[in-house]
Design an enzyme around this catalytic site. Structure first.
Site: not given
Length: 484
Positions: A173, A235
Site C-alpha cells: 500500500h 515497504h
C-alpha cells in the site's frame, strides 16, 4: 471516471484489514463516484452470518470511522455488499460464490486475499475448481507473502498454477501513496533536480517508517514475523527502488518494474560480516507513547518471554552502480517509536568552498524531505541570508504541503490501488521477480541474526530506537533527521 462493472470478493471480509482499510477505501471511492453503479462487493468469512448480521457489524465498526458518511450514501454503499460464509477447507462456499458471481456476469472479478498467506494456495485452487480463474479474474495477494524466499516462491508457484502473472496483484500500500508516486514526477519531470540525483551531489539517503503502535492484537503473528520481514522486505525496499531507479523508457507498468528490479539486483549483498556491521535490531521495553504508559514487547499478549523477535531495524545499504556507488542508504523502521512518521530524506553534499560562516557545526545544508505520513508534503531545505548588517546564514525551506496546495480530497493508498486493480493497472504492484530479489537480499541478514548470541538491543518505548542506530549513522558522518 467510474470503473467498469465489477465484482470484488473480499476473502477475510470479517477481519481487521477489510474493516479498517479495504471497506473504508471502497466507501470513499463510492462516495466520490469512482465505482460503477453496478459494482458489487462480496465479503466472505468463516462465521455463520446472515447478510443483515454482517451489515450490522459494519454499521457498528466501520461507519463511525468514515468521513462524509451520510445516511443516503452509506445506504447506497451497503446495498452493494453481500456476505457468503466460506470455510476454505470445504468446497460448498466456493460453489455458492461462483453461483452468486454468475448472476451479475460482470466483466471484471477481483478476489482480494486478505487472509493468512498459508491459505492462498487453497483459495486459488478452489477458485480454479469453480471456474473463477478465467482471464477476467484478478487476484490480490496481501503481504507478507511467505516467511522467506523458499516459502514465498512456493506460494507464487502455487498461485501461478491457476492464474497468469498478469492476473496477480501483489499489493504494497505504500506504493499507492500520493507522495510516493510524486517521486517519479519530482525526479523525471524537473530539470532542476534530475542532474543532481546522483553520487556527485547526494551525500546520503534516509528512509524511515516509524510507528507509535505496538503489536496490538497481532502478537502471535508478529512474533513469527518481525520488523525485517514485515516492513523492510517490502515497504522500505520498494521506497528505496523508487528513489534510486533509473528513468524508465516509458510509464508502462513493466518499464517501471524493470528499473526497480535492476536496483534490487544492484544492492550490495549482505554477507555475515556486513550484516553484523551494518544492521541494528532492537526490541522495545516499557515506556510512554504520547504521554501514556505502554508495556514492553515481552509483556504483550501472545509474545514468548524469551522472544528474540526484532521490533526495530536500522540498515546501511549500498547500491553498486554508476549513479549511486558510495552513497549510503539508511533504512529504519520500528514500533513504539517517538512519533508516527514515514519520510524520505535526501541529503546533498556541501558546497565545495565555505564562503559564508556556518550557522551550525553539523548543519545539513541542503536536504529534500519527502513526508509520506501522517501528512503528505515535500520540503526543500536551503540556506539563506538572515536579515541584518552581517552576512549570517540561516536555514529555511520551500514547502509543498499537499493539503494546502491541492484543495479537495485526495485518494488514499488503498483506494487508489483497489481502483487500479479493477481497471487492470499493474504498475503499482510488485512483480514476482521483484519480490524474489528482495527476499534474496534480506535472507543473509535473517541468517546472520539467527546465529548471533546477543538478543535484539533494548530501547524504551516512545524513543527513536536503540543508541546503536544513531551510532550506525555517526560512523558515516551522518545523523537521523530528527537528531540534526
Amino acid at each position: 471516471m467510474p470503473t467498469p462493472d465489477f465484482d470484488m470478493v473480499l476473502f477475510g471480509g470479517t477481519g481487521d484489514l477489510a474493516k479498517r482499510k479495504l471497506l473504508p477505501a471502497l466507501f470513499d471511492a463510492h462516495r466520490d463516484g469512482h465505482l460503477s453503479a453496478r459494482g458489487r462487493i462480496v465479503a466472505t468469512g468463516s462465521q455463520a452470518l446472515t447478510r443483515a448480521d454482517y451489515l450490522g457489524a459494519l454499521e457498528r465498526q466501520v461507519r463511525p470511522k468514515l468521513d462524509g458518511a451520510t445516511e443516503s450514501n452509506w445506504l447506497e454503499f451497503i446495498a452493494r455488499i453481500d456476505y457468503i460464509q466460506i470455510d476454505v477447507r470445504e468446497t460448498g462456499g466456493f460453489d455458492a460464490l461462483a453461483a452468486r458471481l454468475a448472476e451479475s456476469a460482470a466483466p471484471v472479478a477481483v478476489c482480494y486475499l486478505a487472509t493468512a498467506p498459508h491459505l492462498f494456495t487453497t483459495i486459488c485452487e478452489q477458485l480454479a475448481r469453480v471456474g473463477l480463474n478465467t482471464p477476467n479474474v484478478r487476484v490480490v495477494l496481501e503481504k507478507p507473502l511467505g516467511h522467506d524466499l523458499t516459502s514465498s516462491e512456493t506460494i507464487n508457484t502455487s498461485v501461478g498454477r491457476f492464474f497468469d502473472e498478469t492476473q496477480i496483484y501483489r499489493i504494497d500500500h505504500y506504493l499507492g501513496k500520493e507522495s510516493v508516486q510524486n517521486l517519479m514526477a519530482i525526479r523525471f519531470g524537473n530539470a532542476l533536480l534530475e542532474p543532481l540525483w546522483r553520487r556527485e551531489w547526494i551525500r546520503d539517503v534516509q528512509i524511515t517508517i516509524a510507528e507509535e503502535l505496538g503489536v496490538e492484537q497481532r502478537g502471535d503473528f508478529y512474533d513469527r514475523t518481525g520488523a525485517l520481514r514485515d516492513m523492510v522486505q517490502n515497504h522500505l525496499l520498494q521506497l528505496l527502488c523508487m528513489v534510486a531507479m533509473e528513468p524508465p523508457a516509458s510509464l508502462e507498468e513493466d518499464a517501471i518494474r524493470d528499473e526497480k528490479l535492476k536496483i534490487l539486483k544492484a544492492l550490495k549483498p549482505m554477507h555475515a560480516a556486513d550484516a553484523t556491521a551494518n544492521t541494528v535490531r532492537g526490541q522495545y521495553r516499557a515506556g510512554a507513547v504520547a504521554g501514556q504508559p505502554v508495556a514492553g514487547y515481552l509483556e504483550e499478549d501472545g509474545i514468548a518471554l524469551d522472544s528474540r523477535t526484532e521490533t526495530f531495524v536500522a540498515i546501511k545499504a549500498e547500491i553498486a552502480n554508476w549513479r549511486w556507488a558510495g552513497v549510503p542508504f539508511f533504512l529504519r523502521t520500528g514500533k513504539r517509536m517517538a512519533s508516527r512518521v514515514a519520510e524520505i530524506v535526501i541529503r546533498f553534499h556541501d558546497v565545495p568552498h565555505a564562503l559564508f560562516p556556518r550557522p551550525l557545526a553539523q548543519s545539513p545544508q541542503n536536504r529534500l524531505v519527502i513526508r509520506l505520513q501522517p501528512e503528505e508534503s515535500i520540503r526543500l531545505e536551503l540556506l539563506v541570508k538572515q536579515p541584518g548588517d552581517t552576512v549570517e546564514l540561516r536555514q529555511t525551506s520551500l514547502d509543498l504541503d499537499f493539503s494546502e496546495s491541492f484543495k479537495g480530497r485526495r485518494a488514499g493508498a488503498y483506494e487508489r490501488l483497489l481502483l487500479d486493480v479493477i481497471r487492470g493497472k499493474l504498475g503499482l504492484f510488485m512483480r514476482r521477480d521483484e519480490q524474489a530479489q528482495a527476499w534474496r537480499w534480506v535472507a543473509p541478514i535473517l541468517d546472520t541474526w539467527a546465529t548471533l548470541p546477543q538478543p535484539p538491543k533494548p530501547y524504551t518505548a516512545g524513543t527513536w530506537g536503540p543508541a546503536a542506530s544513531s551510532a550506525l549513522l555517526s560512523r558515516n558522518g551522518a545523523a537521523w533527521h530528527e537528531e540534526v
